[in-house]
Enzyme design. Sequence first.
Site, short mmCIF file in Angstrom:
data_model
loop_
_atom_site.label_atom_id
_atom_site.label_comp_id
_atom_site.label_asym_id
_atom_site.label_seq_id
_atom_site.Cartn_x
_atom_site.Cartn_y
_atom_site.Cartn_z
N ASP A 1 -0.95 -25.89 101.45
CA ASP A 1 0.22 -26.32 101.73
C ASP A 1 0.56 -26.04 102.30
O ASP A 1 1.30 -24.70 102.94
CB ASP A 1 1.03 -26.96 100.48
CG ASP A 1 1.77 -27.46 100.48
OD1 ASP A 1 2.23 -27.66 101.56
OD2 ASP A 1 2.52 -26.97 98.78
N LYS B 1 10.68 -30.21 107.51
CA LYS B 1 10.60 -29.07 107.83
C LYS B 1 10.78 -28.38 109.51
O LYS B 1 11.43 -27.37 109.56
CB LYS B 1 9.90 -28.71 106.66
CG LYS B 1 10.20 -28.75 104.88
CD LYS B 1 9.98 -27.32 104.56
CE LYS B 1 9.46 -27.91 102.84
NZ LYS B 1 9.85 -26.54 102.34
N HIS C 1 4.12 -24.87 95.13
CA HIS C 1 5.03 -26.23 94.45
C HIS C 1 4.45 -27.54 93.76
O HIS C 1 3.23 -27.72 94.06
CB HIS C 1 5.80 -27.32 96.43
CG HIS C 1 6.82 -27.75 96.20
ND1 HIS C 1 6.01 -29.28 96.45
CD2 HIS C 1 7.59 -28.13 96.97
CE1 HIS C 1 7.48 -30.06 96.41
NE2 HIS C 1 8.49 -29.56 96.82
N CYS D 1 11.16 -27.00 93.21
CA CYS D 1 10.05 -27.83 92.55
C CYS D 1 8.91 -26.64 92.17
O CYS D 1 8.10 -26.76 93.11
CB CYS D 1 9.49 -29.02 94.23
SG CYS D 1 10.95 -29.96 94.32
N GLN E 1 5.45 -25.09 104.16
CA GLN E 1 6.58 -24.37 104.55
C GLN E 1 5.69 -22.87 105.15
O GLN E 1 6.55 -22.53 106.58
CB GLN E 1 7.51 -23.35 102.75
CG GLN E 1 8.43 -22.31 103.20
CD GLN E 1 9.73 -22.95 103.71
OE1 GLN E 1 9.85 -24.44 103.54
NE2 GLN E 1 9.92 -22.58 104.76
N1 C6P Z 1 9.78 -28.61 98.94
C1 C6P Z 1 12.02 -27.31 99.46
O1 C6P Z 1 13.10 -27.36 99.19
P1 C6P Z 1 7.93 -33.64 100.75
O2 C6P Z 1 8.62 -33.25 99.47
O3 C6P Z 1 6.52 -34.04 100.78
O4 C6P Z 1 8.02 -33.68 102.34
O5 C6P Z 1 7.26 -31.73 101.10
C2 C6P Z 1 7.14 -31.21 99.62
C3 C6P Z 1 6.13 -30.12 99.55
C4 C6P Z 1 5.44 -29.21 99.52
N2 C6P Z 1 4.60 -28.29 98.94
C5 C6P Z 1 5.80 -27.42 99.38
C6 C6P Z 1 5.09 -25.95 99.87
C7 C6P Z 1 7.03 -27.35 100.25
O6 C6P Z 1 8.20 -26.56 100.67
C8 C6P Z 1 7.92 -28.29 99.64
C9 C6P Z 1 8.65 -29.55 99.87
C10 C6P Z 1 11.05 -28.92 99.60
O7 C6P Z 1 11.67 -25.86 99.36
C11 C6P Z 1 11.68 -30.04 98.82
S1 C6P Z 1 11.42 -29.94 97.34
#
Ligand code: C6P
Length: 418
Positions: free
Chosen positions: A212, A238, A135, A376, A215
């Site tokens: 990270d 999430k 991401h 992203c 997910q």
């Molecule tokens: N992915 C998706 O639609 P934040 O925005 O800080 O809560 O999370 C960022 C982030 C970082 N790593 C991974 C693997 C992610 O999936 C995400 C967030 C969402 O897939 C929103 S872009």
Amino acid sequence: MNAIAEKSQLPALRSFDVSSVRSDFPILSRSVHDKPLVYLDSAASAQKPQPVIQAIKHQYEHEYANVHRGAYWLSETLTDKYEAARKAVRDFINARSDREIIFTKGATEAINLVAHSFGKNLGPNGEIVITELEHHSNIVPWQMLRTQTGVKLKVVPVTPEGDVTLEAIKAAVTTNTKLVAVAHVSNALGTILPIKEIAEVAHTAGARILIDGCQGIVHETVDVQDLDCDFYAFSGHKLYGPNGIGVLFGKESLLHDMPPYQGGGEMISSVSFDHTEWADLPAKFEAGTPPIVPAVGLGAAIKYISSFDRTGVARHEHDLMVYAMECLEAINSVRLVGTSKNKAAVIAFVVDGAHPHDVATILDRSGVCVRAGHHCAQPLMDSMGYPATLRASIGMYNTREEINALVGALEKAREILC
Ligand code: C6P
């Protein structure tokens, strides 16, 4: 009370039953465009169960004040709940200590914290290893660090199925590697990475590992001690919790040696114009008024998830994913993107001859919410040769009927667009 006595007092786990779960999520009974809502975008942000909504409402209605500052009942009560949420996170990921749990506003901030505070001394000769499926939140902070320090960034390729092999990781990690920063589960493809084995490779080379888990925390059981990871980052939203709250787990020895990320209230033990002393962990990394109520909401989400037999939840999500992939593959001109054998309930696909955004807009008219775009993860899309995909992501509350609704809506979209 000893641990066995404590365990015997825990309430029995709720066996998984999707209709009873659905009744916990008020939003799922609404309609959109006069059609029942079919929410298949939980990877972007999951819906919230009643206990989370109620916890947030209760705090604002009955027990709201700032934390760690007031010598009065309201503040002390909410401080206790804020710290109880930290303990809930600690237990959920099996960290050794509360001091290893830093509240942030999300996974993005957690990774930036590590880049800023741990990353400072990694360049110019050190290397950071990431993968092609990361991401942007696990790419851009390292690029910024590269600009500041000269640290090198190495990218491990993915296979055409969307896997990251251990061989590819081993080929990239050398004695110059200072940090391996990888996703637990790809948000764009659903691939589950072999993070325990990757951690071993990193450690053998003398490097640290950041996972990270944005997910991964949703679909997998995470035990940071068993994984032996140095950092694990995730967001609350999430995980059926509120947005505006995230977690950085870091091994205490590492966090102890890292400089603070931001300066301000809460993160100090004393301040004068000549000199400031930092507070102990975890406050050292929680400058300013923290996301108090979101943290309590995250605690409620963790309590909710932990009330289930999680193997039942995982089986349900897996079965639904397999069903959805079979149904989608059977549709003429639909192609699945990312077919790893080791996959969590995130399904990417394209419809030949139709732009993903157009398809998503038509699906929406049938009440079906999916994400369309690069998710992203633009470098991944580039490497796989797709400017964009559609993504259906499954939460614990989704059903076969909803997958059927997706398929029906897709057939309509095909008729209109192809
Ligand atoms: N992915 C998706 O639609 P934040 O925005 O800080 O809560 O999370 C960022 C982030 C970082 N790593 C991974 C693997 C992610 O999936 C995400 C967030 C969402 O897939 C929103 S872009």
